[in-house]
Structure formats: C-alpha cells, structure tokens
Design a protein around this motif. Structure first.
Motif, PDB file in Angstrom:
ATOM      1  N   ARG A  59       1.083  -1.313  -0.197  1.00  0.00           N
ATOM      2  CA  ARG A  59      -0.036  -0.348  -0.420  1.00  0.00           C
ATOM      3  C   ARG A  59       0.777   1.143  -0.138  1.00  0.00           C
ATOM      4  N   PRO A  60       0.652   2.204  -0.285  1.00  0.00           N
ATOM      5  CA  PRO A  60       1.021   3.518  -0.460  1.00  0.00           C
ATOM      6  C   PRO A  60       0.864   4.426   0.812  1.00  0.00           C
ATOM      7  N   SER A  61       1.928   4.704   1.090  1.00  0.00           N
ATOM      8  CA  SER A  61       1.975   5.826   2.122  1.00  0.00           C
ATOM      9  C   SER A  61       2.067   6.845   2.245  1.00  0.00           C
ATOM     10  N   TYR A  62       2.247   8.279   2.799  1.00  0.00           N
ATOM     11  CA  TYR A  62       1.817   9.040   2.175  1.00  0.00           C
ATOM     12  C   TYR A  62       2.611  10.312   2.443  1.00  0.00           C
ATOM     13  N   PRO A  63       2.759  11.244   1.810  1.00  0.00           N
ATOM     14  CA  PRO A  63       3.052  12.264   1.405  1.00  0.00           C
ATOM     15  C   PRO A  63       3.942  13.546   2.903  1.00  0.00           C
ATOM     16  N   PRO A  64       4.667  13.662   2.878  1.00  0.00           N
ATOM     17  CA  PRO A  64       4.986  14.841   3.946  1.00  0.00           C
ATOM     18  C   PRO A  64       4.254  15.751   4.186  1.00  0.00           C
ATOM     19  N   THR A  65       3.461  16.881   2.896  1.00  0.00           N
ATOM     20  CA  THR A  65       2.967  17.880   2.867  1.00  0.00           C
ATOM     21  C   THR A  65       1.304  17.107   3.095  1.00  0.00           C
ATOM     22  N   CYS A  95     -15.233  22.425   9.261  1.00  0.00           N
ATOM     23  CA  CYS A  95     -13.594  21.376   8.886  1.00  0.00           C
ATOM     24  C   CYS A  95     -13.708  21.823   7.556  1.00  0.00           C
ATOM     25  N   THR A  96     -12.269  21.818   7.196  1.00  0.00           N
ATOM     26  CA  THR A  96     -11.403  22.516   6.553  1.00  0.00           C
ATOM     27  C   THR A  96     -11.490  20.791   5.728  1.00  0.00           C
ATOM     28  N   ARG A  97     -11.260  20.958   4.034  1.00  0.00           N
ATOM     29  CA  ARG A  97     -11.573  20.376   2.950  1.00  0.00           C
ATOM     30  C   ARG A  97      -9.500  20.529   2.198  1.00  0.00           C
ATOM     31  N   HIS A  98      -9.276  19.252   2.482  1.00  0.00           N
ATOM     32  CA  HIS A  98      -7.850  19.662   1.445  1.00  0.00           C
ATOM     33  C   HIS A  98      -8.007  18.466   0.210  1.00  0.00           C
ATOM     34  N   GLU A  99      -6.798  18.921  -0.386  1.00  0.00           N
ATOM     35  CA  GLU A  99      -6.085  17.314  -1.859  1.00  0.00           C
ATOM     36  C   GLU A  99      -4.789  18.065  -1.787  1.00  0.00           C
ATOM     37  N   ILE A 100      -4.091  17.358  -1.528  1.00  0.00           N
ATOM     38  CA  ILE A 100      -2.593  17.287  -1.261  1.00  0.00           C
ATOM     39  C   ILE A 100      -2.144  15.942  -2.799  1.00  0.00           C
ATOM     40  N   LYS A 129       2.562  -2.262 -22.004  1.00  0.00           N
ATOM     41  CA  LYS A 129       2.347  -1.828 -23.046  1.00  0.00           C
ATOM     42  C   LYS A 129       2.163   0.150 -22.590  1.00  0.00           C
ATOM     43  N   THR A 130       2.227   0.304 -21.252  1.00  0.00           N
ATOM     44  CA  THR A 130       2.496   2.138 -20.898  1.00  0.00           C
ATOM     45  C   THR A 130       3.703   2.365 -19.837  1.00  0.00           C
ATOM     46  N   PHE A 131       4.005   1.172 -19.694  1.00  0.00           N
ATOM     47  CA  PHE A 131       5.404   0.717 -18.872  1.00  0.00           C
ATOM     48  C   PHE A 131       6.264  -0.157 -18.918  1.00  0.00           C
ATOM     49  N   PRO A 132       7.044  -0.126 -20.406  1.00  0.00           N
ATOM     50  CA  PRO A 132       7.303  -1.227 -20.439  1.00  0.00           C
ATOM     51  C   PRO A 132       8.453  -1.975 -19.565  1.00  0.00           C
ATOM     52  N   ASN A 133       9.452  -0.587 -19.146  1.00  0.00           N
ATOM     53  CA  ASN A 133      10.179  -0.749 -18.176  1.00  0.00           C
ATOM     54  C   ASN A 133       9.849  -1.781 -17.006  1.00  0.00           C
ATOM     55  N   GLY A 134       8.305  -1.729 -16.516  1.00  0.00           N
ATOM     56  CA  GLY A 134       8.626  -2.411 -15.276  1.00  0.00           C
ATOM     57  C   GLY A 134       8.182  -1.927 -14.401  1.00  0.00           C
ATOM     58  N   GLN A 135       8.649  -0.256 -14.181  1.00  0.00           N
ATOM     59  CA  GLN A 135       7.978   0.680 -13.589  1.00  0.00           C
ATOM     60  C   GLN A 135       7.116   1.388 -13.276  1.00  0.00           C
ATOM     61  N   VAL A 136       6.143   1.389 -12.504  1.00  0.00           N
ATOM     62  CA  VAL A 136       4.850   2.036 -12.454  1.00  0.00           C
ATOM     63  C   VAL A 136       5.010   3.494 -11.787  1.00  0.00           C
ATOM     64  N   GLU A 137       4.092   4.584 -12.473  1.00  0.00           N
ATOM     65  CA  GLU A 137       4.425   5.567 -11.517  1.00  0.00           C
ATOM     66  C   GLU A 137       3.074   6.171 -11.307  1.00  0.00           C
ATOM     67  N   GLU A 138       2.282   5.930 -10.094  1.00  0.00           N
ATOM     68  CA  GLU A 138       1.414   6.152  -9.023  1.00  0.00           C
ATOM     69  C   GLU A 138       0.837   6.976  -9.298  1.00  0.00           C
ATOM     70  N   SER A 139       0.141   8.095  -9.241  1.00  0.00           N
ATOM     71  CA  SER A 139      -0.018   9.448  -9.602  1.00  0.00           C
ATOM     72  C   SER A 139      -1.505   9.398  -8.132  1.00  0.00           C
ATOM     73  N   TYR A 140      -1.007   9.934  -6.852  1.00  0.00           N
ATOM     74  CA  TYR A 140      -2.459  10.438  -6.283  1.00  0.00           C
ATOM     75  C   TYR A 140      -2.435  11.936  -5.711  1.00  0.00           C
ATOM     76  N   LYS A 141      -4.409  11.801  -5.496  1.00  0.00           N
ATOM     77  CA  LYS A 141      -5.055  12.879  -4.796  1.00  0.00           C
ATOM     78  C   LYS A 141      -4.956  12.225  -3.801  1.00  0.00           C
ATOM     79  N   THR A 142      -4.650  13.015  -2.571  1.00  0.00           N
ATOM     80  CA  THR A 142      -5.011  12.681  -0.764  1.00  0.00           C
ATOM     81  C   THR A 142      -6.067  13.299  -0.592  1.00  0.00           C
ATOM     82  N   ILE A 143      -7.203  13.136   0.126  1.00  0.00           N
ATOM     83  CA  ILE A 143      -8.386  14.011   0.626  1.00  0.00           C
ATOM     84  C   ILE A 143      -8.160  13.954   2.175  1.00  0.00           C
ATOM     85  N   LEU A 144      -7.778  15.026   2.643  1.00  0.00           N
ATOM     86  CA  LEU A 144      -7.341  15.343   4.104  1.00  0.00           C
ATOM     87  C   LEU A 144      -9.200  16.398   4.567  1.00  0.00           C
TER      88      LEU A 144
END
Length: 261
Positions: free
Chosen positions: A26-32, A193-198, A240-255
């Motif tokens: 599972r992915p971790s979480y960014p310092p931000t 409350c406040t809502r944030h996207e990171i 087909k998208t990542f022939p080198n076998g390394q996948v760049e996952e992009s996330y939007k963390t909702i806080l």
C-alpha cells in the motif's frame, strides 16, 4: 461479482487475511499531508497525544511517530493488529473501532483516520470522536485516491469497474469523490471543518502496483482464483504503458480536518 454483493463488514474484515500484502504494497503518505494537518489544526504534531483509529498495519502510525507524536493505535482486526505488532512492537495498540472508542473522554489532541473513516457509522463515530478529543484537539480524516485525470489510471479504473460490476469507491465505501457532506452522512450534525487535496506520486515495480490493487477489499472478497485472469490481463495492459516495469502512480489525497466541538 455474484448477484448478491458482500456486505460492508465483509469488505472491512477482508484485510485481515491479507495484512502482510497490505503492509508491503500500500502507498504511504507525503510529508505535505502532515504539514497541512498542522496548519489546519493550528497546532504541531510533535509532542501531541494521538489516537490513530483503524491503524491497520501501522503505515500512518509510523509517520506520526516520526513527527514526534505520542501515538496509540486503535484497530479492530486480528490480522491487521498482528501485523502492526510486528511492524511497530513498541507502540501501544488497543482493540476497538471508531463507533465505540476504547479511550477516555478528553484524552487526545488528535484523532486520525487514515483510509478508515468510511468503515464507521458517522452517527456514532462523530460523537465518539468529539468525546475523546481535548478542547483544543482536532479530528483528521484522509484517503489516498488514484488521480483519475491521469489517462492510464482512468483507463485502469474503467477496467476495474467493468470487472467488479460497479463503482470502486461506492463498493469500497471510500472517499474518492466524497464531498464533506458525504463523509459525515448520517452524523447528528455537520462539523466545522476544512477540506484539502494533496497531490503526489510514487514509482514502484509493476508487481508492487498490482499487489496494491489486489489488496483492495473489492478484490480480496473475491479471492485469488476469481481474480487471477483479470490481473494477468492487467499486467499485459500496463506493460504497454510501462515497458520497463516501473509504474508511476499518481494520487490525490483527500484530507478533512475538524476541530473539537
């Protein structure tokens, strides 16, 4: 999926038999994320007493400890709690859930829910959260969600939803597209409350990416035999998208951060 879909408790408890897989992939979480929590709550995490509810294998707990917080984990699942103890043997963990917290009134500065608030009943969990928070405390809820404005992730999401026969976020109960009103649906009131996207990303081997996806509850309840063909096809799509076998996952963390009432 079968005609009769699994219940929410079935989804929630599916993680216990895959706790090691969950911890490893599972992915971790960014310092931000933690910087944003501090700004929104107007107080530091360092030195704060925190209860991390639905702590699972300890992914968020470890990061809170690294910020200098004093953390107690709350976890209902046997498998997840066992993995937590292996990962963080010196960190206290108590058994319980957000609907009935095993914590004293006005005992914590922060109550955190990393990927876990959606397994609670807000009609019970919001009053419980406010009960255990100190007057200057804050409730912090967050979810990692795939950034579906990234074309390959949107395409993968469509394939997943075609396979499971419905909306991933709806079936998992997660906050992917949730408004604040959705997060606190059935609660006795809508807290201030406040809502944030990171936004952030990570690059991982293809096997790690697939293991992460397969640890979603919608796949765990089906089992490996029922999902093997899907993941074989998904591997071919991704190569087909990542022939080198390394996948760049992009996330939007909702806080969402809500101060104590």
């Amino acid at each position: 999926m079968t005609a009769e879909s699994p219940s929410r408790p079935t989804y929630a408890h599916s993680f216990n038999r895959a706790a090691a897989q969950y911890a490893a992939n599972r992915p971790s979480y960014p310092p931000t994320l933690f910087d944003t929590i501090e700004r929104a709550a107007a107080r530091p995490l360092k030195g704060a007493r925190i209860a991390d509810v639905g702590a699972g294998t300890g992914i968020a707990t470890a990061l809170l400890l690294a910020r200098g917080a004093e953390v107690t984990a709350v976890e209902p699942g046997d498998g997840m709690a066992s993995q937590f103890r292996r990962s963080l043997p010196d960190t206290p963990i108590v058994r319980g859930d957000g609907d009935s917290l095993p914590l004293a009134t006005a005992s914590v500065d922060f109550l955190t829910y990393a990927q876990s608030w959606h397994w609670t009943d807000p009609s019970r969990s919001l009053p419980e959260a406010m009960r255990v928070l100190r007057p200057s405390g804050a409730l912090a809820l967050w979810w990692n969600n795939p950034a579906l404005d990234v074309p390959w992730q949107a395409e993968q999401n469509r394939r997943v939803e075609a396979f499971i026969g419905g909306d991933v976020a709806e079936k998992r109960g997660s906050g992917r597209r949730a408004r604040t009103e959705d997060v606190f649906a059935r609660a006795p009131y809508l807290p201030a409350c406040t809502r944030h996207e990171i936004r952030w990303s990570r690059t991982v081997p293809l096997d790690t990416h697939l293991a992460n996806i397969s640890s979603y509850s919608v796949f765990l309840v089906l089992g490996e035999d029922a999902t093997a063909a899907f993941f074989a096809e998904e591997r071919a799509h991704l190569l087909k998208t990542f022939p080198n076998g390394q996948v760049e996952e992009s996330y939007k963390t909702i806080l969402i951060v809500a101060p104590a009432a």
